[in-house]
Write an enzyme that holds these catalytic residues in place. Sequence first.
Site, short mmCIF file in Angstrom:
data_model
loop_
_atom_site.label_atom_id
_atom_site.label_comp_id
_atom_site.label_asym_id
_atom_site.label_seq_id
_atom_site.Cartn_x
_atom_site.Cartn_y
_atom_site.Cartn_z
N TYR A 196 25.01 16.02 32.04
CA TYR A 196 24.12 15.78 33.17
C TYR A 196 22.75 15.28 32.71
O TYR A 196 21.78 15.34 33.47
CB TYR A 196 23.94 17.06 34.01
CG TYR A 196 25.20 17.52 34.74
CD1 TYR A 196 26.36 16.77 34.73
CD2 TYR A 196 25.20 18.71 35.44
CE1 TYR A 196 27.51 17.21 35.40
CE2 TYR A 196 26.34 19.16 36.10
CZ TYR A 196 27.49 18.40 36.08
OH TYR A 196 28.61 18.84 36.74
N LYS B 217 34.36 23.29 23.41
CA LYS B 217 35.58 22.54 23.12
C LYS B 217 35.35 21.84 21.77
O LYS B 217 35.50 20.61 21.64
CB LYS B 217 35.86 21.54 24.26
CG LYS B 217 37.20 20.84 24.16
CD LYS B 217 38.37 21.68 24.59
CE LYS B 217 39.67 20.92 24.47
NZ LYS B 217 40.86 21.73 24.78
N ASP C 207 39.21 25.28 28.16
CA ASP C 207 40.43 25.27 28.98
C ASP C 207 41.06 26.67 29.01
O ASP C 207 41.52 27.14 30.05
CB ASP C 207 41.42 24.21 28.50
CG ASP C 207 41.55 24.13 26.99
OD1 ASP C 207 40.67 24.68 26.28
OD2 ASP C 207 42.51 23.53 26.49
N ASP D 83 29.09 24.45 35.11
CA ASP D 83 29.16 24.09 36.52
C ASP D 83 30.57 24.40 37.05
O ASP D 83 30.76 25.04 38.10
CB ASP D 83 28.83 22.60 36.66
CG ASP D 83 28.56 22.19 38.09
OD1 ASP D 83 28.57 23.06 38.97
OD2 ASP D 83 28.36 20.99 38.34
N ASP E 1 32.15 27.96 39.32
CA ASP E 1 32.84 27.84 40.61
C ASP E 1 34.20 28.53 40.56
O ASP E 1 34.63 29.16 41.54
CB ASP E 1 33.02 26.37 41.00
CG ASP E 1 31.79 25.82 41.72
OD1 ASP E 1 30.70 26.39 41.54
OD2 ASP E 1 31.93 24.83 42.47
#
Length: 361
Positions: free
Chosen positions: A131, A188, A221, A245, A249
């Site tokens: 971002y 990751k 993941d 982010d 959620d």
Amino acid sequence: MNASPFTLLVIPGDGIGREVVPAAVSVLRATSLPLRFVEADAGWECFRRCGEALPSPTLETARAADAVLFGAVASPSHPVAGYRSPIVRLRRELDLYANIRPVFADPPTADDPHARRVDLVVVRENTEGLYAGRERVEDGGATAIAERVITRRASERIVRVAFDLARARCAARNANDAPPAKVTIVHKANVLRETCGLFRTVALEVAQAYPDVRAEEMLVDTCALQLATRPERFDVLVTTNLFGDILSDVACAWGGGLGLASSANLGERYALFEPVHGAAPDIAGKGIANPLAAIGCAALLLDYLARRAPPDVAPDILAWSARIQRAIRHVRAVGPHTPDLGGNAATAEVTEAVIAHILTS
Ligand code: GGG
């Protein structure tokens, strides 16, 4: 209490932000705390009206306030000349580098033995990563590229926030059988060797300074699956911007969904509190938005003010925050509920129920 008032900047923004932020303000007004409210404009509607999504006076007032309560913003997905997301810009301008998203689900009871004991916090780096705003097109528009920026400085400070938080949460649990502090470092690095590699290296270095906090690392993941299936195994998670982010959620599904998810954006000098949900144009203006996430932000805001308040004032502020949090749990358990929670109550009824509870409990 006779203390000088805290000035709170209120930015309702777009859509249901204009409904849930006034609800949170009315809960704060119902406390006997010395709070002064100033309102300012930002968002897509603001841009359409005046050509600016984040007018300079709004930014200046945010810098002068003790904290900001933000609602929601509905940026269009297509590029619009001169428009930049005001919330992304506010986070960057105020250097609100730590995005804190707590998720709590009531433990199992006789009534509901299948409930899960979830009490976790996602700590998300808020200023860089994917971002960072470094996007471009090449090949005459046939190729689009986003640069992912990870710095040692930003990684180090966000990981410290996570370990400090884990330590503080452990101290607050204060029971012999309470779980020890734990931080899950999410990355990751097996694929994104440079960017996630740097984040991982720095995080493991920072962890050395917290021997009392258990540190574990997890691929993003795997973490998504574990959050969906075994959320009770987590305490504090720390990760980069985009991963945080998405994972926050996923996690908030355990806390009753987006209608109950609150967040804090914290920096060294400023703080902004916002419900995780967006502007929800499909229900905006109908008076049925769930105000509990925004009201939860009011409680997080009071916790923040208490940390900055004089020692004689702080306990009262913390007591009001605790009352608000208890009221949210009560209303969540017994209603009234807005449609997102299966009820048919209006925003105003839920807000009134919270206020009634904090004034009588
Ligand atoms: N309160 C959080 C919120 O507004 N979420 C939607 C969001 O972040 N949108 C980004 C944007 O519209 O600029």
